[in-house]
Motif scaffolding. Sequence first.
Motif, mmCIF file in Angstrom:
data_model
loop_
_atom_site.group_PDB
_atom_site.id
_atom_site.type_symbol
_atom_site.label_atom_id
_atom_site.label_comp_id
_atom_site.label_asym_id
_atom_site.label_seq_id
_atom_site.Cartn_x
_atom_site.Cartn_y
_atom_site.Cartn_z
ATOM 1 N N ARG A 113 19.569 -0.018 -25.527
ATOM 2 C CA ARG A 113 18.248 -0.512 -25.118
ATOM 3 C C ARG A 113 18.040 -0.349 -23.617
ATOM 4 O O ARG A 113 16.969 0.051 -23.162
ATOM 5 C CB ARG A 113 18.070 -1.983 -25.533
ATOM 6 N N LEU A 114 19.063 -0.660 -22.845
ATOM 7 C CA LEU A 114 18.951 -0.515 -21.392
ATOM 8 C C LEU A 114 18.727 0.947 -20.993
ATOM 9 O O LEU A 114 17.911 1.243 -20.110
ATOM 10 C CB LEU A 114 20.195 -1.069 -20.694
ATOM 11 N N LEU A 115 19.456 1.852 -21.648
ATOM 12 C CA LEU A 115 19.271 3.281 -21.346
ATOM 13 C C LEU A 115 17.863 3.740 -21.727
ATOM 14 O O LEU A 115 17.243 4.527 -21.000
ATOM 15 C CB LEU A 115 20.333 4.123 -22.052
ATOM 16 N N ASP A 116 17.360 3.232 -22.859
ATOM 17 C CA ASP A 116 15.992 3.569 -23.269
ATOM 18 C C ASP A 116 14.988 3.071 -22.228
ATOM 19 O O ASP A 116 14.042 3.778 -21.857
ATOM 20 C CB ASP A 116 15.656 2.970 -24.639
ATOM 21 N N GLN A 117 15.193 1.843 -21.768
ATOM 22 C CA GLN A 117 14.285 1.282 -20.758
ATOM 23 C C GLN A 117 14.375 2.067 -19.445
ATOM 24 O O GLN A 117 13.362 2.310 -18.781
ATOM 25 C CB GLN A 117 14.595 -0.201 -20.515
ATOM 26 N N LEU A 118 15.597 2.471 -19.091
ATOM 27 C CA LEU A 118 15.786 3.261 -17.877
ATOM 28 C C LEU A 118 15.065 4.609 -17.995
ATOM 29 O O LEU A 118 14.372 5.044 -17.068
ATOM 30 C CB LEU A 118 17.276 3.460 -17.601
ATOM 31 N N ASP A 119 15.201 5.258 -19.150
ATOM 32 C CA ASP A 119 14.497 6.529 -19.359
ATOM 33 C C ASP A 119 12.997 6.342 -19.289
ATOM 34 O O ASP A 119 12.287 7.152 -18.669
ATOM 35 C CB ASP A 119 14.881 7.144 -20.723
ATOM 36 N N ALA A 120 12.494 5.273 -19.885
ATOM 37 C CA ALA A 120 11.042 5.004 -19.852
ATOM 38 C C ALA A 120 10.589 4.759 -18.425
ATOM 39 O O ALA A 120 9.526 5.254 -18.012
ATOM 40 C CB ALA A 120 10.712 3.810 -20.751
ATOM 41 N N ALA A 121 11.371 4.013 -17.660
ATOM 42 C CA ALA A 121 11.006 3.744 -16.280
ATOM 43 C C ALA A 121 11.007 5.024 -15.471
ATOM 44 O O ALA A 121 10.133 5.254 -14.614
ATOM 45 C CB ALA A 121 11.957 2.704 -15.658
ATOM 46 N N ARG A 122 11.986 5.910 -15.715
ATOM 47 C CA ARG A 122 12.044 7.197 -15.001
ATOM 48 C C ARG A 122 10.819 8.060 -15.349
ATOM 49 O O ARG A 122 10.250 8.721 -14.472
ATOM 50 C CB ARG A 122 13.330 7.936 -15.349
ATOM 51 N N ARG A 123 10.444 8.034 -16.641
ATOM 52 C CA ARG A 123 9.290 8.827 -17.051
ATOM 53 C C ARG A 123 8.011 8.299 -16.375
ATOM 54 O O ARG A 123 7.175 9.078 -15.903
ATOM 55 C CB ARG A 123 9.129 8.833 -18.570
#
Length: 95
Positions: free
Chosen positions: A80-90
């Motif tokens: 979940r944290l990695l998904d949130q990090l990817d979303a924030a980067r996008r």
Amino acid sequence: MAAEAAEEARQLRSCEDCGLPEAAGLCPACASRRRVDGLVRDADAVYAAYRRRHNRRTKEAAEQAADAAGLRTAEALLGRLLDQLDAARRRASAA
């Protein structure tokens, strides 16, 4: 002759447990009760040993399951944290 006298004296002894006369020290009923009591003690000892072993194995299995559950929880949280990090980067790259 002395052996015969000793055997006769033994046969005349009362039962040690119930006092039944001429029981050769232990009447059949008391002898059976003693054997049963001994078997019950042996069975209790075997059961206690089984429970100790079973409890140890159960505890080890529970600890392993808890470790595995903790690992699954940590993996899910990391995902979940990695998904949130990817979303924030996008979002950051889109801005």
